[in-house]
Design a protein around this motif. Sequence first.
Motif, PDB file in Angstrom:
ATOM      1  N   GLU A 259      -9.497   7.730 -21.663  1.00  0.00           N
ATOM      2  CA  GLU A 259      -9.102   6.348 -21.362  1.00  0.00           C
ATOM      3  C   GLU A 259     -10.011   5.743 -20.295  1.00  0.00           C
TER       4      GLU A 259
ATOM      5  N   ALA B 218     -13.194   4.881 -21.946  1.00  0.00           N
ATOM      6  CA  ALA B 218     -13.081   3.671 -22.757  1.00  0.00           C
ATOM      7  C   ALA B 218     -13.193   2.427 -21.886  1.00  0.00           C
TER       8      ALA B 218
ATOM      9  N   LYS C  45     -16.248  -0.493 -21.974  1.00  0.00           N
ATOM     10  CA  LYS C  45     -16.027  -1.944 -22.038  1.00  0.00           C
ATOM     11  C   LYS C  45     -16.856  -2.662 -20.961  1.00  0.00           C
TER      12      LYS C  45
END
Length: 256
Positions: free
Chosen positions: A224, A227, A231
């Motif tokens: 996570e 991720a 971004k």
Amino acid sequence: MCGFAERFALKNADLVASVLPRANRYLSARGYGNKSFVWVPNGIGIKNEAKFPTNSTEEFSKAYEAVRSWKSQGKLIIVYTGSIGRPNGIDLIINAFRGNISTGYGLIIAGKGDQLEHLQRITNEHQIRNVHFCGHIPKDNAEFLLTLADIGYAGLRNIPSLFEYGISPNKISDYLQAGLPVFLPIEPCGDPVSESGGGIARKAETPEAVRKGLEELLLMPQFERQALGAKGKAYIAREYDYDRIARRYVEAMDHC
């Protein structure tokens, strides 16, 4: 004199540019809402993967050894690079490390400023663990440290009158380009952290609030955090690349 110069420039300008994404609101509030506006952030060149610096300093070497030691103990690494002054709120994260957070994580602080000696003294007096100050180091040394970290701390104090129209610290784009999820302890203001989704931008004015925000990121599963970092990295490549900024300028001038 500054106010006179600003009013004269705005009155006669065909196009207004600013590093602050919401500066058009400033223009509107002062009666210049009819002016063409373009947001042009401080650019950041697209770089190759950072390598171990060939010109590493003694300060860098000590920080590198601290990180290696912490990682061997399974600790996650938080990094701050930049000025160490009162507006940067480094005292908040230092005092956050006075609690249980200090047992599971390490904090690297790279930079100099008028608060450096004061914060070092607090750290020593209170025996705050797992905090390492490395002072000012060359930029390539700092960029390599980012590759070893898990979280970037974008220390700023929450000052609405100052950040109402956005922010532009270079350290945030450095963190995001390195793929680090970022904790920004101020309310979202068109900043790259909240705009990209590459971390958490949240008002945090106490050590406890800073600790909670950091732990929210640190306790995430690694995938996570990765991720979020992806971004932020994609956002910087898209919006902060010099070619894109140049095209933005040209398009704005064409539409004046």
